[in-house]
Every structure is written in C-alpha cells, then in structure tokens.
Enzyme design. Structure first.
Site, mmCIF file in Angstrom:
data_model
loop_
_atom_site.group_PDB
_atom_site.id
_atom_site.type_symbol
_atom_site.label_atom_id
_atom_site.label_comp_id
_atom_site.label_asym_id
_atom_site.label_seq_id
_atom_site.Cartn_x
_atom_site.Cartn_y
_atom_site.Cartn_z
ATOM 1 N N ASP A 1 45.632 41.787 39.544
ATOM 2 C CA ASP A 1 44.416 40.968 39.481
ATOM 3 C C ASP A 1 43.315 41.440 40.427
ATOM 4 O O ASP A 1 42.526 40.639 40.935
ATOM 5 C CB ASP A 1 44.749 39.483 39.767
ATOM 6 C CG ASP A 1 45.795 38.947 38.819
ATOM 7 O OD1 ASP A 1 45.827 39.404 37.672
ATOM 8 O OD2 ASP A 1 46.593 38.080 39.233
ATOM 9 N N LYS B 1 40.769 45.144 37.684
ATOM 10 C CA LYS B 1 40.885 46.402 36.926
ATOM 11 C C LYS B 1 40.097 46.324 35.606
ATOM 12 O O LYS B 1 39.443 47.277 35.210
ATOM 13 C CB LYS B 1 42.362 46.702 36.621
ATOM 14 C CG LYS B 1 43.207 46.885 37.872
ATOM 15 C CD LYS B 1 44.675 47.058 37.542
ATOM 16 C CE LYS B 1 45.354 45.815 36.990
ATOM 17 N NZ LYS B 1 45.446 44.683 37.944
ATOM 18 N N GLY C 1 46.599 40.300 32.566
ATOM 19 C CA GLY C 1 45.420 39.572 32.096
ATOM 20 C C GLY C 1 44.227 40.249 32.729
ATOM 21 O O GLY C 1 44.022 40.125 33.934
ATOM 22 N N HIS C 2 43.494 41.032 31.945
ATOM 23 C CA HIS C 2 42.367 41.809 32.473
ATOM 24 C C HIS C 2 41.067 41.195 31.958
ATOM 25 O O HIS C 2 40.802 41.203 30.760
ATOM 26 C CB HIS C 2 42.484 43.280 32.031
ATOM 27 C CG HIS C 2 43.691 43.964 32.599
ATOM 28 N ND1 HIS C 2 43.997 45.269 32.348
ATOM 29 C CD2 HIS C 2 44.646 43.514 33.441
ATOM 30 C CE1 HIS C 2 45.102 45.595 33.001
ATOM 31 N NE2 HIS C 2 45.530 44.539 33.666
ATOM 32 N N GLN D 1 49.081 45.433 36.317
ATOM 33 C CA GLN D 1 49.747 44.926 37.531
ATOM 34 C C GLN D 1 49.176 45.612 38.785
ATOM 35 O O GLN D 1 48.035 46.038 38.764
ATOM 36 C CB GLN D 1 51.269 45.121 37.436
ATOM 37 C CG GLN D 1 51.968 44.152 36.501
ATOM 38 C CD GLN D 1 51.870 44.528 35.039
ATOM 39 O OE1 GLN D 1 52.252 45.605 34.647
ATOM 40 N NE2 GLN D 1 51.372 43.631 34.207
HETATM 41 P P1 GDP Z 1 42.763 42.446 36.636
HETATM 42 O O1 GDP Z 1 44.043 41.896 36.169
HETATM 43 O O2 GDP Z 1 42.932 43.454 37.726
HETATM 44 O O3 GDP Z 1 41.907 42.983 35.524
HETATM 45 O O4 GDP Z 1 41.962 41.233 37.289
HETATM 46 P P2 GDP Z 1 41.810 39.742 36.669
HETATM 47 O O5 GDP Z 1 40.887 39.799 35.522
HETATM 48 O O6 GDP Z 1 43.142 39.136 36.457
HETATM 49 O O7 GDP Z 1 41.177 38.976 37.897
HETATM 50 C C1 GDP Z 1 39.970 39.341 38.456
HETATM 51 C C2 GDP Z 1 39.003 38.163 38.357
HETATM 52 O O8 GDP Z 1 37.889 38.402 39.198
HETATM 53 C C3 GDP Z 1 38.410 37.996 36.972
HETATM 54 O O9 GDP Z 1 38.136 36.638 36.759
HETATM 55 C C4 GDP Z 1 37.116 38.788 37.041
HETATM 56 O O10 GDP Z 1 36.130 38.337 36.111
HETATM 57 C C5 GDP Z 1 36.685 38.520 38.454
HETATM 58 N N1 GDP Z 1 35.944 39.604 39.122
HETATM 59 C C6 GDP Z 1 36.103 40.942 39.000
HETATM 60 N N2 GDP Z 1 35.320 41.587 39.887
HETATM 61 C C7 GDP Z 1 34.671 40.639 40.587
HETATM 62 C C8 GDP Z 1 33.729 40.673 41.674
HETATM 63 O O11 GDP Z 1 33.373 41.713 42.200
HETATM 64 N N3 GDP Z 1 33.308 39.472 42.151
HETATM 65 C C9 GDP Z 1 33.711 38.285 41.624
HETATM 66 N N4 GDP Z 1 33.227 37.172 42.167
HETATM 67 N N5 GDP Z 1 34.573 38.204 40.601
HETATM 68 C C10 GDP Z 1 35.060 39.376 40.101
HETATM 69 P P1 IMO Z 2 47.424 42.266 35.936
HETATM 70 O O1 IMO Z 2 47.519 43.494 35.064
HETATM 71 C C1 IMO Z 2 49.356 39.697 38.865
HETATM 72 C C2 IMO Z 2 53.714 39.344 38.609
HETATM 73 C C3 IMO Z 2 54.229 37.972 38.285
HETATM 74 C C4 IMO Z 2 55.545 37.996 39.052
HETATM 75 C C5 IMO Z 2 56.019 39.432 38.850
HETATM 76 C C6 IMO Z 2 57.017 39.621 37.726
HETATM 77 O O2 IMO Z 2 46.626 41.171 35.345
HETATM 78 O O3 IMO Z 2 47.020 42.635 37.314
HETATM 79 P P2 IMO Z 2 56.749 39.631 35.087
HETATM 80 O O4 IMO Z 2 56.218 38.584 34.152
HETATM 81 O O5 IMO Z 2 55.992 40.916 35.047
HETATM 82 O O6 IMO Z 2 58.219 39.830 34.951
HETATM 83 O O7 IMO Z 2 56.535 38.990 36.555
HETATM 84 O O8 IMO Z 2 54.855 40.188 38.567
HETATM 85 N N1 IMO Z 2 52.719 39.908 37.678
HETATM 86 C C7 IMO Z 2 51.418 39.954 37.909
HETATM 87 N N2 IMO Z 2 50.685 39.470 38.928
HETATM 88 N N3 IMO Z 2 48.758 40.403 37.897
HETATM 89 C C8 IMO Z 2 49.467 40.920 36.879
HETATM 90 O O9 IMO Z 2 48.929 41.717 35.944
HETATM 91 C C9 IMO Z 2 50.869 40.677 36.834
HETATM 92 N N4 IMO Z 2 51.851 41.026 35.987
HETATM 93 C C10 IMO Z 2 52.988 40.559 36.517
HETATM 94 O O10 IMO Z 2 53.366 36.963 38.731
HETATM 95 O O11 IMO Z 2 55.284 37.822 40.422
HETATM 96 MG MG MG Z 3 45.005 40.031 35.912
#
Ligand code: GDP
Ligand code: IMO
Ligand code: MG
Length: 422
Positions: free
Chosen positions: A12, A15, A39-40, A222
C-alpha cells in the site's frame, strides 16, 4: 527499457499511482506475482479505482496490460474488473493479455484460508482472506488448477475431484460446507467464458516487445516485508515480492531490467498482523491514519501507522538492487512539528540489523530515532522540487544519505499530476 516497480515496505505504498503515472510512457505493464490480495488505487477523471488484478497501466490508452504466469487469479474478481473496464474501454481485448499458466483461486482456497487463520488463533497472519496462501500451497504441491486447464474441461473435472477428495475432509472437520465438483465446475466454467478471449502466451509477447525495444514496466504487488522468504515470516504473503520474482513470475531475464524503482511511503503502514518496530499506537498514529486515509483498498481494514523506518529501507535497497525511490504521501506529513525517523535497531542496548531478527526478535527491538523538523505549509499543490519547503527537502536528503539511493519521484497527492520529479 525495462523498469520494475516494487513496494518497499508492507504494501500500500502507492504503487498503483506511480505505475499509472509511469505507464504514460510504457508500451506494456505487467503484473507478475500476487493476486487479488493487492489493491492498487488509481484516481483519475473516470473516478477512483482500486484494481486488484488488472495492471495499473490500463488507463493509458496505448498501454497493453499483461497478467503474467506468477499471478494467481480469482475468476469472479477478474470478470468483475474486466466488466467494469470494458465500459470505459470497449476494445479492452486489444489492451489486456492473460497468461494461461496463471493459477486459479478456487472456492476451497478461500475456505481453507479462513480455516488456517482460525486454527492459528491469536497467532494468525491477518490475511486478506482471498485464498492466497492455499492456492500457492497447491501450486508448489503440484495440485494447482491453471487457466489452461479450463480449455480441457474433462481433465479439469478430474483435477477438481482429486482436490475435493483431499480438501473436503478438512472442510468437514473444521465445520465448513463440503463442496461438490459439479456445481463448482459449472460456476467456474461460466466465469471462465468471460476470461477466455484474453488468454494468450505472454512470454512470446514480451520477448517480441524486448526485441522491438518497447518500454515494459513490471508492477510489483504487496511490499518487501511481506516477501515469503525475506519478510517477517510467518506474517507474510505467499508469493515472492523481491525483484528476482520478475523472472519467475514474469518470464524475463534479470539482466533485462534497467531500472528498479521502489515505492516507499514517507512514513510506514502495515495491515494485518506481525511485528512493526516503528508502529505508533498513540494519537500520532491515529492522526496519520486519519490524514492519510489509511484503510485497506482490498479489505477496508484500518492500517497500522508508524514513523519511517530506514533500517527496513536499507534492506529493501540491498536485496532488490533498488536504483531509485518514489517517495509517496509526503503531503500527509504536512503540519507535524517534528518527524521521527528510525535509523537503526537496538536489542537490549546492542545494535542489531533487520536481517538478524526473526519475527519474535523484531517485535522486541527498540528503534533508534532521529528527530527531523517538519514543515507547516501544505505541499499537495507543489509541482517543482524548488518549491518544496526546506524541511521537506531535508527529510528527503536524509533518506537518500541513509539509504544510499536517490529519490527520483515525490508524490504529494493521489493524482498523476501531484508528483514532483527530482
Ligand atoms: P498500492 O497498493 O501500493 O497501490 O497502494 P494503495 O492504493 O493500496 O494505497 C495508497 C493510497 O494512497 C491510495 O488511496 C492512493 O490513492 C493514495 N495515494 C497515493 N499516493 C498518494 C500521495 O502522495 N498522497 C496522498 N495523500 N495519497 C496518495
Ligand atoms: P498491495 O499490492 C498490504 C498482507 C495481508 C496479510 C499478509 C498475508 O495492495 O500493496 P494474504 O492475503 O496475502 O495471504 O495476506 O499480507 N497483504 C497486504 N498488505 N498491501 C497488499 O497488497 C497486501 N497483500 C497482502 O494484510 O498481512
Ligand atoms: Mg494496496
């Protein structure tokens, strides 16, 4: 030009946003491991999209998105994502290619994920419940079902029956409903019809792209410390997250990768269980969660929040060969008078490195902090490095000095144009 984007912490990191941005100049974006535990999030003119399986380059009209063999797919999630995107891109079939080698998350994998977690009780991993561990367990036990199996329904049925023979007694023992092959097969075959038009061998596609000097971007899922080998085992995911996974899961030689960019949040978060040395269980952690909207894009769970941990980032840099950082969510730190940054770990007053800690030790170490001055200005509208407050520049310079890796991108908001190139 081949670029690899990786998560530097516990996932999270943002990415999705960075891949969407860089994909403007990419011909291909490839997911190569993980599944819909990811979840991207992409925020653009069409709305806010938490993509779970389809690569984050999909919103770039010229970009071809590839789901490579290392990804595990849940047919229902994939179908829903395809249906949602077809509304925006009616010609999605020209933009999305899925490997027939990808393993399929079957209904029993999700049930077993829940059973495993329940059995571990307090020591649970805190998985996303998407069946990720069990589908990988079957993959390495030669029991897996791949997308290509759906092209031979009779053989698929035999494989499914063998799996159910093994799994049903377990499901029964732990109070879950046993599964019948017929309805499972019918349902999965029906879902598969939506996916079949997208199947093609991705190896040939990418090798041809390499020959034609196309830009390829590999999208990691991840984060480093969820890696099955090098993460905080057993509080990890089932796939390999490190840069080497691009070869096994993506089908590309390591020597082809020109840039490895790791996405690091300007602080640290973790969702799920396991050690987290710089976690803030106080009102500062709450404040970061609130300002940063730190709730999981997949499960909605609140993310645990803490200070930036440079001991972790140094390990990420070393093991992956990181060539640059994309530092995200810098705007979330606006208004903090002082920012603490962990520079090393101590165990009973002796210095200890991440690599020398197992999950139990990591839960016992004490982070050594350096306090850096914060900034009071709002930086979400800043477009140029020169316009960042001095304290923000110093924060970034400190990360570069401590990790030996340059920061190339600074993200100050969820949208593409909220990014500063350094
Ligand atoms: P990922 O799994 O690495 O793609 O990240 P996620 O999407 O799960 O979580 C990142 C969250 O931060 C999302 O809600 C993005 O829209 C938000 N986000 C990404 N970059 C920034 C930033 O620079 N500032 C803020 N405030 N939010 C951001
Ligand atoms: P993105 O790509 C954050 C974590 C889960 C748990 C562990 C194992 O959005 O960054 P699993 O369901 O993979 O067997 O769970 O890994 N986890 C993540 N945490 N971002 C993710 O993906 C994750 N994918 C798995 O919360 O701790
Ligand atoms: Mg994510």
């Amino acid at each position: 030009m081949v670029t690899l984007i990786l998560g530097a912490q516990w996932g999270d990191e943002g990415k999705g946003k960075i891949v969407d941005l860089l994909a403007q100049k990419s011909d291909f974006v490839v997911r190569f491991h993980g599944g819909n535990n990811a979840g991207h999030t992409i925020v653009n003119k069409y709305g806010k999209f938490p993509l779970h399986l389809i690569p984050s380059g999909i919103f770039n009209p010229k970009c071809i998105c590839v789901i490579a063999p290392g990804v595990v797919v849940d047919l229902e999630v994939l179908k829903n994502e395809i249906e949602m995107l077809v509304k925006i891109f009616p010609d999605l079939q020209k933009k999305l290619v899925i490997s027939p080698r990808a393993h399929v998350i079957m209904p029993y994998h999700k049930l077993l994920d829940g059973i495993n977690e329940k059995a571990k009780g307090k020591g649970k991993t805190g998985t996303t419940g998407r069946g990720i561990g069990p589908v990988h367990a079957d993959k390495v036990s030669y029991l897996g079902i791949r997308l290509s199996d759906f092209l031979r329904p009779q053989e698929l049925k035999t494989k499914l029956e063998i799996n159910l023979k093994l799994k049903n007694p377990l499901l029964k023992t732990f109070g879950a409903d046993q599964l019948n092959a017929e309805p499972v097969l019918r349902n999965q075959m029906e879902l598969f019809t939506s996916i079949k038009p997208y199947l093609a061998e991705t190896f040939t596609l990418l090798q041809t792209a390499l020959l034609r000097k196309k830009h390829i971007l590999f999208e990691g899922a991840q984060g480093m410390f969820l890696d099955n080998e090098w993460g905080t085992y057993p509080y990890v995911t089932a796939s390999h997250v490190v840069s080497g996974a691009v070869t096994t899961g993506g089908g590309i030689a390591p020597t082809k990768i020109k840039e490895i960019m790791a996405v690091a949040k300007a602080y640290t978060t973790r969702v799920g269980d396991g050690p987290f040395p710089t976690e803030l269980t106080n009102n500062i952690g709450e404040k970061i969660r609130k300002i940063g909207s730190e709730f999981g894009a997949t499960t909605g769970r609140p993310r645990r929040c803490g200070w930036l941990d440079l001991e972790l980032l140094r390990f990420t840099a070393q093991i992956n060969g990181v060539s640059s950082w994309a530092l995200t969510k810098m705007d979330v730190l606006d208004g903090f008078k002082t920012l603490k940054v962990c520079t090393s770990y101590k165990l009973r007053s002796k210095k200890i490195n991440y690599v020398d800690c197992d999950a139990i030790t990591l839960a016992q170490i004490k982070p050594v902090y350096k306090s850096l001055p914060g900034w009071s200005q709002k930086i979400s509208g800043v477009k140029k490095w020169a316009d960042l407050p001095k304290a923000a520049k110093n924060y970034i310079a400190f990360i570069e000095k401590e990790t030996g890796v340059p920061v190339k991108l600074i993200s100050v908001g969820p949208e593409r144009n909220q990014t500063i190139r350094k």
